[in-house]
Scaffold this active site. Structure first.
Site, PDB file in Angstrom:
ATOM      1  N   LYS A  31      31.259  48.669  40.539  1.00 61.16           N
ATOM      2  CA  LYS A  31      31.528  48.007  39.252  1.00 61.16           C
ATOM      3  C   LYS A  31      30.448  46.971  38.965  1.00 61.16           C
ATOM      4  O   LYS A  31      30.068  46.202  39.846  1.00 61.16           O
ATOM      5  CB  LYS A  31      32.909  47.357  39.300  1.00 61.16           C
ATOM      6  CG  LYS A  31      33.413  46.816  37.975  1.00 61.16           C
ATOM      7  CD  LYS A  31      34.827  46.266  38.120  1.00 61.16           C
ATOM      8  CE  LYS A  31      35.370  45.721  36.810  1.00 61.16           C
ATOM      9  NZ  LYS A  31      36.716  45.124  36.984  1.00 61.16           N
ATOM     10  N   SER A  41      39.886  46.896  33.436  1.00 64.76           N
ATOM     11  CA  SER A  41      38.491  46.849  33.055  1.00 64.76           C
ATOM     12  C   SER A  41      37.588  47.788  33.850  1.00 64.76           C
ATOM     13  O   SER A  41      36.511  48.146  33.386  1.00 64.76           O
ATOM     14  CB  SER A  41      37.972  45.416  33.186  1.00 64.76           C
ATOM     15  OG  SER A  41      38.032  44.993  34.539  1.00 64.76           O
ATOM     16  N   SER A  91      42.958  45.395  37.013  1.00 63.62           N
ATOM     17  CA  SER A  91      41.784  46.208  36.681  1.00 63.62           C
ATOM     18  C   SER A  91      41.327  47.208  37.734  1.00 63.62           C
ATOM     19  O   SER A  91      40.416  47.990  37.462  1.00 63.62           O
ATOM     20  CB  SER A  91      40.609  45.310  36.320  1.00 63.62           C
ATOM     21  OG  SER A  91      40.792  44.821  35.023  1.00 63.62           O
TER      22      SER A  91
END
Ligand code: GLN
Length: 490
Positions: free
Chosen positions: A77, A152, A176
Site C-alpha cells: 500500500k 482505503s 481499511s
C-alpha cells in the site's frame, strides 16, 4: 513466463522456489507480466518497481535470504514509505516525493526475502472505503469491474484477488484492511495496535493506524503477519512482547471448546440479506466444529462510528499539518514574491482532495476551544466505554464475531457523493480500532448477488492467534481458499 505461477498461494510459491522448481526471478517476472496485462483495467498499482523486485528476487535465487516467504511477491500500500521508491499516500500533495528511508516493515520483509512488486492504490491518506478518493483514479474489483474493491486499501485487495500478487500489505485505521478483504473474497488482518511497527507508515490517525497482511489464504496471512510483527524501538507505541503464535494457530485451526460471541448489535436493518445468511451459516459451521456459540451485547458499539469520525479527523487535522509546501512533494504559487503562508495555503488547496479537506475541517472544529469537550472529549469517553464493552465480553468469550461489512461490494459512483453512506461501510470494523485489539476478515462464501461476503473475528489485545484459529477452521470447512478460482473475467 507461465501465468499459472500467479495462481499459486504464497506457501506454494515459496515451496517451489525452495525446491528449485522455479526461480524467484521467474516468479517475479510472471507477476510483472500479469500486472502489465491487467493493471490498466484494475488500477491496483500506482507505481511498479520492476528493478527493485528483480534485484530482490536475484538475492533470493543467490541464497542470500531465506525463510518461509522467500521469493514471494507482494503488493505494498502506497502509505508505507520506501527508500528511493515514490510514495504518494494516494495524494497529489506527495507527488514526486521520494522517501529517504524504508519503513520498518519494509526492512523486515526484505530480510525475509519477500519481493515487493510496487505500490498500490488507495484513498487519499487512507480516508475512504472505496479508493474513489484516490487522486489517481479508483481501483476496480476483480469480481465485477464496475464495483469497488473496498478502501482505503483497495489497490492491495484488488491485486491479491486479481492474481497480481499473492500477498499484500494494507493499513487499518477504521477497517481499511478488513473491508477491502471482505468485498474481494480475500483474507485481511488488523493486528493488535502496537503489534506491528508504525515507523514509516504515513500517519492518518496515529492512535488507530495499524499495518497488516492481505492474502488469499489464512496461513499465507499468518506467515506475513509473523514477518512484520514484533517490537520496534523506533515506534514509541510498539508493544515489547512476544509475537502471538499466529502461524501455529493457522496450521492448527481447532476451534473445539472455543467460546464464540456473536455481536448482537451488528445485525438487522441495513444488513443485506445475502450477507446475513452467509454469516449465520458460518456461525453454525463453527458450532458444528465444536465451538461454544453465544450471543453477546456490546451496547456502546452503536456509538463507535460517531466517536471514530471525531477522533480520526481530529488526529488527521494535526498529522496533516506537516504538508506545508516546504518539506515534501508539491509546491504551488511560489513565484518569488509570495509569502510562506501564501505558498502553504495555495499548495494545500491544490494538493488535498475534497475528502481530506472535509476531515481536516471536521477535526479542527472538534478540537477548537469551546467545542473540544463537547466533541473530541466526549468521543474519547465513548472510546473508553467501547473498550469496556470488549473487556466485559472477553470475560465470557474468547472471540467476538460479526459480518465484516453490512453489504457486499457497492458500485463505483454509488456512494462517492454521500459521505455518510460511505462511512457506513466501516460500521462493524471500527470498534476494534478504538479498542486496539486484533481483528480479521475471512471469506465465508458468496451472497445471492454472486459477490463475496466477509466474516469478521475480533480478539483481545495480543490474542491475534485466535483470529487465525477461527479463520483457518472456517476456511477448511467452507473451502474459501478456493473462492477466488471463480474470478475469471480478467
Ligand atoms: N473508511 C474509514 C475512513 O474513511 C477507515 C479508513 C481506514 O481504515 N484507513 O476513515
Amino acid at each position: 513466463m507461465t501465468p499459472e505461477l500467479t495462481r499459486l498461494t504464497a506457501v506454494e510459491t515459496a515451496a517451489k522456489i525452495a525446491a528449485r522448481e522455479v526461480t524467484a526471478v521467474e516468479v517475479a517476472q510472471a507477476h510483472l507480466d500479469r500486472i502489465a496485462e491487467v493493471n490498466g483495467t484494475l488500477n491496483a498499482f500506482l507505481h511498479i518497481d520492476t528493478d527493485g523486485a528483480l534485484t530482490q528476487a536475484k538475492r533470493v535465487d543467490a541464497g542470500e535470504v531465506e525463510g518461509p516467504l522467500a521469493g514471494v511477491p507482494l503488493a505494498l500500500k502506497d502509505v508505507i514509505v520506501t527508500r528511493n521508491v515514490p510514495t504518494t499516500a494516494g495524494s497529489k500533495i506527495l507527488e514526486g516525493w521520494i522517501p529517504p528511508y524504508d519503513a520498518t516493515i519494509v526492512e523486515r520483509m526484505r530480510d525475509a526475502g519477500i519481493v515487493v512488486l510496487g505500490k498500490t492504490n488507495m484513498d487519499e491518506f487512507a480516508m475512504g472505503s472505496s479508493t474513489e478518493h484516490s487522486a489517481y483514479g479508483a481501483a476496480h474489483n476483480p469480481w465485477d469491474l464496475e464495483r469497488t474493491p473496498g478502501g482505503s486499501g483497495g489497490g492491495s485487495s484488488a491485486a491479491v484477488a486479481g492474481f497480481l500478487a499473492p500477498l499484500g500489505i494494507g493499513t487499518d485505521t477504521g477497517g481499511s484492511i478488513r473491508q477491502p478483504a471482505a468485498v474481494t473474497g480475500t483474507v485481511g488482518t488488523k493486528p493488535t495496535y502496537g503489534g506491528v511497527s508504525r515507523y514509516g507508515l504515513i500517519a492518518f490517525s496515529s492512535s488507530l493506524d495499524q499495518a497488516g497482511p492481505c492474502a488469499r489464504t489464512v496461513l499465507d496471512a499468518a506467515l506475513l503477519h509473523a514477518v512484520i510483527a514484533g517490537h520496534d524501538p523506533r515506534d514509541s507505541t510498539s508493544i515489547d512482547a512476544d509475537v502471538p503464535p499466529v502461524v501455529d494457530a493457522a496450521r492448527d485451526g481447532d476451534v473445539s471448546g472455543m467460546r464464540v460471541g456473536v455481536v448482537k448489535e451488528f445485525a438487522g436493518e441495513g444488513y443485506q440479506d445475502g450477507v446475513t445468511v452467509r454469516f449465520e451459516e458460518a456461525v453454525a459451521t463453527l458450532a458444528g466444529l465444536g465451538a461454544d456459540v453465544v450471543e453477546v451485547s456490546c451496547p456502546h458499539f452503536d456509538y463507535a462510528l460517531a466517536a471514530y469520525y471525531l477522533i480520526a479527523p481530529s488526529e488527521a487535522s494535526s498529522n496533516l499539518a506537516r504538508y506545508d509546501a516546504m518539506r515534501y512533494g508539491l509546491r504551488v504559487g511560489d513565484d518569488g514574491d509570495a509569502s510562506a503562508e501564501e505558498v502553504m495555503a495555495a499548495t494545500r488547496a491544490a494538493g488535498f482532495g475534497a475528502e481530506v479537506k472535509r476531515r481536516i475541517m471536521l477535526g479542527t472544529y472538534a478540537l477548537s476551544a469551546g467545542y473540544y469537550d463537547a466533541y473530541y472529549g466526549q468521543a474519547q469517553k465513548v472510546r473508553t466505554l467501547i473498550t469496556r464493552d470488549f473487556e466485559n465480553a472477553f470475560t465470557t468469550v474468547d472471540v467476538l464475531v460479526s459480518p465484516t461489512t453490512p453489504t457486499t461490494a457497492f458500485k463505483l459512483g454509488e456512494r462517492v457523493d454521500d459521505p455518510l453512506a460511505m462511512y457506513l461501510a466501516d460500521l462493524c470494523t471500527i470498534p476494534s480500532n478504538l479498542y486496539g485489539g486484533p481483528a480479521m476478515s475471512v471469506p465465508c462464501g458468496l451472497s445471492d448477488d454472486g459477490l463475496p461476503v466477509g466474516f469478521q473475528v475480533m480478539a483481545p489485545v495480543l490474542a491475534d492467534d485466535r483470529l487465525y484459529r477461527v479463520g483457518a477452521a472456517l476456511e477448511r470447512a467452507t473451502g474459501s481458499d478456493r473462492l477466488l478460482e471463480q474470478v475469471t473475467n480478467l
